[in-house]
Design an enzyme around this catalytic site. Structure first.
Site, short mmCIF file in Angstrom:
data_model
loop_
_atom_site.label_atom_id
_atom_site.label_comp_id
_atom_site.label_asym_id
_atom_site.label_seq_id
_atom_site.Cartn_x
_atom_site.Cartn_y
_atom_site.Cartn_z
N ASP A 107 -40.24 3.71 -2.76
CA ASP A 107 -39.27 2.88 -3.45
C ASP A 107 -39.87 1.49 -3.66
O ASP A 107 -40.35 0.87 -2.71
CB ASP A 107 -38.00 2.77 -2.59
N ASP A 214 -36.81 0.44 -8.25
CA ASP A 214 -35.42 0.09 -7.98
C ASP A 214 -34.87 -0.94 -8.97
O ASP A 214 -35.52 -1.96 -9.25
CB ASP A 214 -35.36 -0.52 -6.56
N GLU A 271 -35.36 3.27 -12.19
CA GLU A 271 -33.90 3.35 -12.06
C GLU A 271 -33.32 2.52 -13.18
O GLU A 271 -33.42 1.29 -13.16
CB GLU A 271 -33.44 2.83 -10.69
N HIS A 346 -28.71 8.38 -2.81
CA HIS A 346 -28.17 7.64 -1.68
C HIS A 346 -27.11 6.61 -2.10
O HIS A 346 -26.57 5.91 -1.25
CB HIS A 346 -29.32 6.94 -0.95
N ASP A 347 -26.86 6.47 -3.39
CA ASP A 347 -25.83 5.54 -3.87
C ASP A 347 -24.57 6.25 -4.34
O ASP A 347 -23.65 5.61 -4.85
CB ASP A 347 -26.36 4.72 -5.06
O1 TEU Z 1 -29.34 0.43 -6.86
C1 TEU Z 1 -29.19 -0.31 -8.04
C2 TEU Z 1 -27.78 -0.47 -8.40
O2 TEU Z 1 -26.94 -0.56 -7.55
C3 TEU Z 1 -27.52 -0.67 -9.82
O3 TEU Z 1 -28.63 -0.28 -10.60
C4 TEU Z 1 -26.34 -0.01 -10.37
O4 TEU Z 1 -25.99 -0.87 -11.40
C5 TEU Z 1 -25.17 0.23 -9.48
O5 TEU Z 1 -25.44 1.36 -8.68
C6 TEU Z 1 -23.93 0.44 -10.28
O6 TEU Z 1 -22.91 0.96 -9.51
C7 TEU Z 1 -30.50 0.21 -6.18
C8 TEU Z 1 -30.56 1.08 -4.95
O7 TEU Z 1 -30.54 2.43 -5.34
C9 TEU Z 1 -29.44 0.72 -4.03
O8 TEU Z 1 -29.39 1.52 -2.89
C10 TEU Z 1 -29.63 -0.72 -3.63
O9 TEU Z 1 -28.53 -1.13 -2.85
C11 TEU Z 1 -29.75 -1.63 -4.85
O10 TEU Z 1 -30.66 -1.14 -5.80
C12 TEU Z 1 -30.26 -2.98 -4.43
O11 TEU Z 1 -31.60 -2.90 -4.08
#
Ligand code: TEU
Ligand code: CA
Length: 577
Positions: A107, A214, A271, A346-347
């Site tokens: 990542d 990311d 991403e 994971h989100d």
């Molecule tokens: O996620 C990015 C992120 O949160 C945004 O691209 C998106 O707009 C959001 O999900 C909308 O609901 C990444 C990682 O995957 C995440 O785990 C981190 O918390 C975040 O970046 C910050 O580094």
């Protein structure tokens, strides 16, 4: 060692054939009994992954971090958090994976650092500090009747609340699109880029095979950082349109590709929230006649994961919209780019809960799997998805760990929502669902650790776990293995063109993959009710895979004659052209 990036027109790169698996190391497997998953734990499970058929791993951050956002707030890019192990553990992981034919991408979190990163510690020392301009600092702006605070603008953070944090010592605000411990880097400053590229080269020279990049669609902010229109006089306004895929980002992305990625033969997955299929080619385009290509080899697009508004309950989902989005991406990239296919990460909450029905977990998991996995692109499996892990039922708002959930709770309380309403929403959307420990077996702590883990366990590990599913030929795990083997052994499932069928059907997702010699037909019922399938099934060839089993309550073997597709069924047909 650097070597030229070979990218002959439309060649079949290794990453197109790969099946990818995402690891959230904190929750994967604990080897030293501190309740936290670690790098030796990944090494121990490489044979499991190899046996599943995985050839590409994406590993979430394991770098030095104060863990405000579980490692996405990095305080040293070139050090490993002791929770996870050491740099030599990482070297061992790279070579142990490579020995098994598994490649590794890490990542790359370069939109922001931790506020405890030495760069930010310097930057916050004062306006004259040489690193001041490495981050985005602004003076307070006087509060006016239109503007309720003296923050530089009215942007809301992606993690809720203000996107600005005041630093009393230097009397300015800094911008943080994520948590206040994740200050955004200033991509307009060439020194920042040079420092990041040096770090990227350092990792690539260690032998990794690429990066998942990311939040990269957020690195450019709208010029001048203006406030958003605010007719409802809110304190902070959702600000995505001013910092997500906004004009000017192309130059930074191109620079990143040219100077950090291109010297290496790697795979990169961006991403890319906010990138639509129509504007995807600069992001993922393959080399065209002029020799121009996109920045990344693939992107994670977000459209099929954002079918709901932020605070909307997910009691159902619109399959037609889902089909339209995925089909748009399949068509837009046909012959020109490559998709990253995913339903979980994971989100996100678990896909069975979001898109299907947890009371029919086997059917839901396998139908969803067949549906997304056989589209054109590289499929990603998130840890636990291959055994059908489901959301946890949280019973109180104190139980959430995630910084963004906790900020959302605060915001919704201020808006007057009741605890019960907030709990109902988070039980559907919280990022914590996918971050609970992996279920290896039905022993203490799900075989994840021998001590109580850093975050709660889903008690359903007693029924849903790897050991049990390895024994059961009709398990979700074994269905995934069949899917992976089917895709791996048929080039037409990698290269064949995608064609949607039954476009307007609200229950059935059916499509074909068509190559010069073969036509595959994938028919899934993504609803909880049986449905008549309006197709000439006898013309589709041989049925080589389906999810109907002897212990499947919905078993109906007469689909071919009755054309009645049971709830959450999946059938894969193939014929020679
Ligand atoms: O996620 C990015 C992120 O949160 C945004 O691209 C998106 O707009 C959001 O999900 C909308 O609901 C990444 C990682 O995957 C995440 O785990 C981190 O918390 C975040 O970046 C910050 O580094
Ligand atoms: Ca550990």
């Amino acid at each position: 060692m650097k070597y030229p990036h070979h990218n002959p027109l439309k060649s079949l790169h290794w990453w197109k054939k790969a099946t990818a698996y995402q690891i959230y190391p904190r929750s994967f497997y604990d080897t030293n009994q501190d309740g936290i998953g670690d790098i030796p734990g990944i090494i121990e499970k490489l044979d499991y992954l190899r046996d599943l058929g995985i050839d590409l791993l994406w590993i979430c951050p394991f770098y030095q971090s104060p863990n405000d956002d579980n490692g996405y707030d990095i305080s040293d890019y070139q050090a490993i958090h002791p929770d996870f192990g050491t740099l030599s553990d990482v070297d061992n992981l790279i070579s142990a994976a490579h020995q098994r034919g598994i490649r590794i991408i890490l990542d790359l979190v370069i939109n922001h650092t931790s506020d405890e990163h030495p760069w930010f510690i310097e930057s916050r020392k004062g306006k004259e500090n040489p690193k001041r301009d490495w981050y985005i600092w602004r003076d307070a702006a006087p509060a006016t009747p239109q503007k309720i605070t003296d923050e530089p603008n009215n942007w809301e953070s992606i993690f809720h609340g203000s996107a600005w944090e005041y630093d009393a010592h230097s009397e300015q605000y800094y911008l943080h699109l994520f948590s206040k411990k994740q200050p955004d880097l200033n991509w307009e400053n060439p020194e920042v880029k040079q420092a990041l590229y040096g770090m990227i080269h350092w990792w690539l020279e260690r032998g990794i095979d690429g990066f998942r990049v990311d939040a990269i669609s957020h690195i450019q902010k709208k010029h001048g950082l203006p406030s958003l229109p605010n007719p409802n006089k809110q304190k902070h306004v959702s600000s995505f349109e001013y910092h997500m895929n906004v004009e000017g980002i192309e130059k930074h992305l191109f620079d990143l590709k040219e100077n950090a990625f291109s010297p290496f033969d790697i795979v990169t997955v961006g991403e890319a929230n906010g990138v639509s299929a129509e504007d995807a080619l600069p992001w993922v385009g393959e080399e065209d006649e002029q020799g121009k290509s996109g920045v990344f080899n693939m992107v994670f697009q977000f459209e099929h994961m954002t079918l709901w508004a932020e605070e909307e309950n997910r009691d159902s989902f619109n399959l037609i919209e889902f089909k339209t989005i995925l089909t748009r991406w399949q068509n837009a990239l046909e012959g020109k780019g490559w998709n990253a296919l995913y339903l979980e990460n994971h989100d996100q909450a678990r896909s069975i809960n979001t898109f299907a029905d947890k009371t029919q977990a086997y059917e839901s998991a396998t139908a969803l799997a067949a549906c997304y996995f056989l589209m054109k692109g590289t499929p990603f499996i998130y840890q636990g998805q291959e055994i059908g892990m489901t959301n946890h039922q949280f019973t109180s708002l104190n139980e959430f760990n995630d910084v963004s959930a906790n900020n959302l709770i605060k915001k919704l309380k201020e808006k007057g929502k009741t605890d019960a309403q907030i709990l109902h929403l988070l039980n559907q959307v919280s990022r914590d669902h996918s971050r609970l420990p992996m279920h290896w077996n039905d022993q203490a702590y799900a075989g994840f650790s021998t001590v109580s883990p850093w975050i709660r366990l889903n008690p359903n590990y007693l029924e849903i776990n790897v050991a049990q599913q390895q024994k059961d030929p009709d398990s979700i795990l074994n269905f995934y293995k069949k899917l992976i083997r089917l895709r791996k052994s048929n080039l037409s499932l990698i290269e064949g063109r995608y064609q949607l069928m039954l476009d307007d059907d609200p229950q059935i997702y059916a499509y074909q993959r068509i190559s010069s010699d073969m036509t595959w037909s994938i028919i899934t019922n993504l609803s909880g009710r049986e449905s008549k399938v309006d197709l000439d099934l006898s013309s589709l060839g041989e049925c080589v895979l389906n999810n109907q089993t002897t212990n499947n309550k919905n078993k109906k073997s007469d689909f071919l004659t009755s054309k009645i597709a049971p709830a959450y069924c999946a059938y894969v047909f193939v014929k020679k052209n």
